[in-house]
Motif scaffolding. Sequence first.
Motif, PDB file in Angstrom:
ATOM      1  N   UNK A  73       0.784  -1.227   0.000  1.00  0.00           N
ATOM      2  CA  UNK A  73       0.000   0.000   0.000  1.00  0.00           C
ATOM      3  C   UNK A  73       0.815   1.276   0.000  1.00  0.00           C
ATOM      4  N   UNK A  74       2.138   1.149  -0.190  1.00  0.00           N
ATOM      5  CA  UNK A  74       3.023   2.310  -0.226  1.00  0.00           C
ATOM      6  C   UNK A  74       3.833   2.296  -1.508  1.00  0.00           C
ATOM      7  N   UNK A  75       4.277   3.482  -1.930  1.00  0.00           N
ATOM      8  CA  UNK A  75       5.134   3.577  -3.111  1.00  0.00           C
ATOM      9  C   UNK A  75       6.537   3.118  -2.723  1.00  0.00           C
ATOM     10  N   UNK A  76       6.795   1.823  -2.884  1.00  0.00           N
ATOM     11  CA  UNK A  76       8.005   1.239  -2.319  1.00  0.00           C
ATOM     12  C   UNK A  76       9.277   1.839  -2.884  1.00  0.00           C
ATOM     13  N   UNK A  77       9.252   2.309  -4.123  1.00  0.00           N
ATOM     14  CA  UNK A  77      10.487   2.818  -4.729  1.00  0.00           C
ATOM     15  C   UNK A  77      10.827   4.237  -4.279  1.00  0.00           C
ATOM     16  N   UNK A  78      10.093   4.776  -3.324  1.00  0.00           N
ATOM     17  CA  UNK A  78      10.386   6.110  -2.804  1.00  0.00           C
ATOM     18  C   UNK A  78      10.173   6.140  -1.289  1.00  0.00           C
ATOM     19  N   UNK A  79      10.712   5.143  -0.615  1.00  0.00           N
ATOM     20  CA  UNK A  79      10.526   5.013   0.821  1.00  0.00           C
ATOM     21  C   UNK A  79      11.833   5.109   1.590  1.00  0.00           C
ATOM     22  N   UNK A  80      11.761   5.795   2.713  1.00  0.00           N
ATOM     23  CA  UNK A  80      12.815   5.727   3.718  1.00  0.00           C
ATOM     24  C   UNK A  80      12.394   4.644   4.702  1.00  0.00           C
ATOM     25  N   UNK A  95      17.606   2.721   5.090  1.00  0.00           N
ATOM     26  CA  UNK A  95      17.846   2.679   3.659  1.00  0.00           C
ATOM     27  C   UNK A  95      16.783   3.511   2.957  1.00  0.00           C
ATOM     28  N   UNK A  96      17.202   4.222   1.933  1.00  0.00           N
ATOM     29  CA  UNK A  96      16.274   4.917   1.063  1.00  0.00           C
ATOM     30  C   UNK A  96      16.172   4.084  -0.212  1.00  0.00           C
ATOM     31  N   UNK A  97      14.978   3.596  -0.513  1.00  0.00           N
ATOM     32  CA  UNK A  97      14.837   2.585  -1.555  1.00  0.00           C
ATOM     33  C   UNK A  97      15.114   3.120  -2.962  1.00  0.00           C
ATOM     34  N   UNK A  98      15.017   4.429  -3.183  1.00  0.00           N
ATOM     35  CA  UNK A  98      15.227   4.969  -4.528  1.00  0.00           C
ATOM     36  C   UNK A  98      16.685   4.918  -4.961  1.00  0.00           C
ATOM     37  N   UNK A  99      17.602   5.126  -4.014  1.00  0.00           N
ATOM     38  CA  UNK A  99      19.016   5.157  -4.397  1.00  0.00           C
ATOM     39  C   UNK A  99      19.902   4.307  -3.496  1.00  0.00           C
ATOM     40  N   UNK A 100      19.264   3.583  -2.558  1.00  0.00           N
ATOM     41  CA  UNK A 100      19.950   2.668  -1.637  1.00  0.00           C
ATOM     42  C   UNK A 100      20.974   3.377  -0.753  1.00  0.00           C
ATOM     43  N   UNK A 101      20.743   4.628  -0.441  1.00  0.00           N
ATOM     44  CA  UNK A 101      21.530   5.283   0.593  1.00  0.00           C
ATOM     45  C   UNK A 101      21.299   4.557   1.913  1.00  0.00           C
TER      46      UNK A 101
END
Length: 125
Positions: A24-31, A49-55
């Motif tokens: 239910x969340x936009x997984x590719x833009x999650x902290x 982890x930040x899922x968009x860039x794997x920081x």
Amino acid sequence: QLLESGGGLVQAGGSLRLSCTASGLAFDDLAIGWFRQAPGKGHEAISYIYTADETTYYADSVKGRFTISSDNAKNTVYLQMNNLKPEDTAVYHCAADLGPLEDSDWPFPDEYDYWGQGTQVTVSS
């Protein structure tokens, strides 16, 4: 919604891998943050982890032993925990927030809007 799994009982020096699956969340833009709470204590931030860039970020207490990673195809973040110690015993929660967090903000529980129910990790000596 967040769902953790993978906890259990392990001897000191052993390993576990925790999973945090989001729905239910936009997984590719999650902290995604992992926190733990030992009996009688507050939440301790251990990894992010930040899922968009794997920081990624880690607390000093787990650096070199724990590794956080993300599988965006499975909407799942993992926490690989190696060389576990009795002091790692706690309930482990994952938490999520939309968009990235600064390195000064990720350790604070109030920065996250979504929380899982937690999974128990017990490390015996």
